[in-house]
Design an enzyme around this catalytic site. Structure first.
Site, PDB file in Angstrom:
ATOM      1  CG  ASP A  23      -2.005   1.007   1.175  1.00 35.62           C
ATOM      2  OD1 ASP A  23      -2.362   1.423   0.053  1.00 35.62           O
ATOM      3  OD2 ASP A  23      -2.518   1.403   2.237  1.00 35.62           O
ATOM      4  CG  HIS A  40       0.252   2.416  -9.353  1.00 34.29           C
ATOM      5  ND1 HIS A  40      -0.073   1.922  -8.103  1.00 34.29           N
ATOM      6  CD2 HIS A  40      -0.775   3.230  -9.727  1.00 34.29           C
ATOM      7  CE1 HIS A  40      -1.253   2.414  -7.736  1.00 34.29           C
ATOM      8  NE2 HIS A  40      -1.685   3.212  -8.702  1.00 34.29           N
ATOM      9  CG  LEU A 134       9.168 -17.697  -3.373  1.00 33.88           C
ATOM     10  CD1 LEU A 134       8.905 -17.866  -1.878  1.00 33.88           C
ATOM     11  CD2 LEU A 134       9.779 -16.314  -3.653  1.00 33.88           C
TER      12      LEU A 134
END
Length: 252
Positions: A23, A40, A134
């Site tokens: 955020d 962004h 992962l």
């Protein structure tokens, strides 16, 4: 960029499954007099760095909240810019993820996304599907309540069709219908950007998670913040309903 976790810290315990609510991109840009899209774009580098660090540390599952079901309420031009940036980053990064033995998967209401983006997402999942170092899950157009409702609907349909006895529905059976089926519950949730809430993210999987809230906006997330979050996790005694005395006795 997040520095190598091996050289920047020594940790006794790392989360098996780490989730992150990324955020603050828009606010980061606004504070600099830039368009929100710039925030962004600057948020891509911390994503890359966190993935690299988690792989080095031995985190087995990493889940990133990229775009919530509620984010569809944002201005149309911002949504369009986000999706274009997402497609651009995906096309650019998937080869590196594959080389690093990272498996990529997506969760959320993908039917609401642009067909071209959906094709790229499926191609990325296929390309990395056999990787084992992962497991990286990216939540796009995802909402925790919707996830629960969809699971309930699937179970209700099975019960109505006579293929499932309602009395056989327990927590394990319910969890098998969720987006995170076959993925362990979240051990540690990190949220950046100063807000102290989980914003409809992984409501089931966060039941016993440790929560770490950072005031740092996502584009500025760095090695220090990642280290502090993992150190915080390592300091916690995870009791899962038991007493501290029971936990201590089990370690003897």
């Amino acid at each position: 960029m997040v520095a190598s976790a091996r050289t920047s810290m020594a940790v006794a315990r790392v989360p098996y499954h780490l989730a992150v609510i990324m955020d603050g991109n828009g606010r980061w840009a606004e504070r600099r007099g830039l368009p929100r899209r710039a925030g962004h774009r600057h948020g891509i580098e911390p994503v890359r760095a966190v993935v690299e660090s988690c792989a080095e540390l031995g985190v087995r599952y990493l889940t990133l909240f990229a775009f919530s079901s509620e984010n569809w309420n944002r201005p149309e031009d911002e949504i369009h810019g986000l999706m274009s940036l997402f497609l651009e980053a995906l096309d650019r990064e998937v080869a590196e993820l594959d080389e690093q033995n990272v498996r990529l998967r997506f969760m959320g209401e993908s039917q609401r996304l642009d067909p071209g983006l959906r094709r790229s997402m499926r191609a990325a999942e296929t390309r990395t599907g056999g990787n084992t170092r992962l497991d990286l899950s990216v939540a796009v157009a995802y909402g925790g309540r919707g996830d629960l409702v969809n699971a309930a609907r699937r179970l209700a349909r099975q019960a109505a069709a006579g293929t499932l006895d309602p009395d056989e529905i327990d927590a394990e059976r319910f969890a098998a219908e969720l987006e995170m089926a076959r993925i362990p519950d979240v051990d540690l949730l990190i949220r950046t950007g100063s807000d102290r809430r989980i914003s409809n993210f992984l409501l089931w999987s966060l039941a016993y998670s440790e929560l770490y809230f950072s005031n740092v906006l996502w584009p500025d997330f760095n090695s220090g913040e990642l280290n502090r979050a993992i150190e915080y996790y390592g300091s916690r005694q995870r009791r899962f309903g038991r007493t501290a005395q029971q936990i201590e006795a089990s370690l003897c």
